[in-house]
Motif scaffolding. Sequence first.
Motif, short mmCIF file in Angstrom:
data_model
loop_
_atom_site.label_atom_id
_atom_site.label_comp_id
_atom_site.label_asym_id
_atom_site.label_seq_id
_atom_site.Cartn_x
_atom_site.Cartn_y
_atom_site.Cartn_z
N ARG A 1 0.84 -1.19 0.00
CA ARG A 1 0.00 0.00 0.00
C ARG A 1 0.88 1.24 0.00
O ARG A 1 1.44 1.60 1.03
N PRO A 2 1.07 1.91 -1.14
CA PRO A 2 0.44 1.59 -2.42
C PRO A 2 1.19 0.52 -3.20
O PRO A 2 2.36 0.25 -2.92
N LEU A 3 0.51 -0.05 -4.17
CA LEU A 3 1.20 -0.87 -5.15
C LEU A 3 1.94 0.07 -6.10
O LEU A 3 1.40 1.09 -6.53
N THR A 4 3.19 -0.26 -6.40
CA THR A 4 4.02 0.58 -7.26
C THR A 4 4.41 -0.21 -8.50
O THR A 4 4.81 -1.37 -8.40
N LEU A 5 4.27 0.42 -9.66
CA LEU A 5 4.60 -0.23 -10.93
C LEU A 5 5.42 0.74 -11.78
O LEU A 5 5.06 1.90 -11.91
N MET A 6 6.51 0.23 -12.32
CA MET A 6 7.34 1.02 -13.23
C MET A 6 7.46 0.30 -14.56
O MET A 6 7.75 -0.90 -14.60
N GLY A 7 7.23 1.01 -15.65
CA GLY A 7 7.42 0.47 -16.99
C GLY A 7 8.55 1.20 -17.69
O GLY A 7 8.51 2.43 -17.84
N ILE A 8 9.57 0.45 -18.11
CA ILE A 8 10.71 1.01 -18.83
C ILE A 8 10.59 0.55 -20.28
O ILE A 8 10.63 -0.65 -20.56
N ARG A 9 10.42 1.49 -21.18
CA ARG A 9 10.18 1.15 -22.59
C ARG A 9 11.45 1.30 -23.41
O ARG A 9 12.02 2.39 -23.52
N ASP A 10 11.88 0.21 -24.01
CA ASP A 10 13.01 0.20 -24.93
C ASP A 10 12.48 -0.04 -26.33
O ASP A 10 11.69 -0.97 -26.55
N GLU A 11 12.91 0.77 -27.29
CA GLU A 11 12.38 0.67 -28.65
C GLU A 11 13.35 1.34 -29.61
O GLU A 11 14.26 2.07 -29.20
N PHE A 12 13.17 1.08 -30.91
CA PHE A 12 13.95 1.79 -31.91
C PHE A 12 13.62 3.27 -31.83
O PHE A 12 12.45 3.67 -31.80
#
Length: 212
Positions: free
Chosen positions: A10-21
């Motif tokens: 509490r809280p739930l933590t989310l991280m998105g790391i985007r790798d792309e061309f």
Amino acid sequence: MCTVIVRTGRPLTLMGIRDEFADRPWEGPGEHWPDHPGVVGGRDLKAGGTWLAIDQAAGRAAALLNGRGTPAPDAVRVSRGDLALRAVSSGKLPDADLTRYDPFHLVLADPAGARLLSWDGHRPEVTELPDGTSMIVNTGLDHGHERVTAHLPRFAGDADWHEPLRDPPSDAGEALIVRHELPDGRVFATLSVTLVTLAPDGATYEFTDMTS
């Protein structure tokens, strides 16, 4: 390779790391999809979908990574970019017509926890993410992957999740923030990082453009 990190609690933590061309066109977060009112995310301008979406009113987030396995047949293949939109809007992991999609990993989270749907082109597998901190890469919930081994401890406990984002970009296999200059001149790099918190009393969304 993209990465999703989830810490339950509490809280739930989310991280998105985007790798792309780096030459793949995209735009920053917004309510880009009239069919999904209230859903916010960055938009891939080539296929129209997203890699991470949040519905703040519903207190849900969904994050997508490419997977490994058997590609969908050319005649029926559709973009994976709608998967996070469908999941965050409905609160359910998709369970129909998965054969139209190339392999993927999809995380759906709310304050109570997070589930991972993995599709390898043959069969779906749903996993409840365990208590604590988990890291998902393109091979899934892979505890032996070099990136997971190197970086998962940095997100445990009361760690500052912003600190790893100050790593210099690297082409090392275990790097969290990446930059690969390919022989054909194209660049594959970390383009953005999104940090989400989900709590019963509200959700937050923080987007960092790593190209600026």
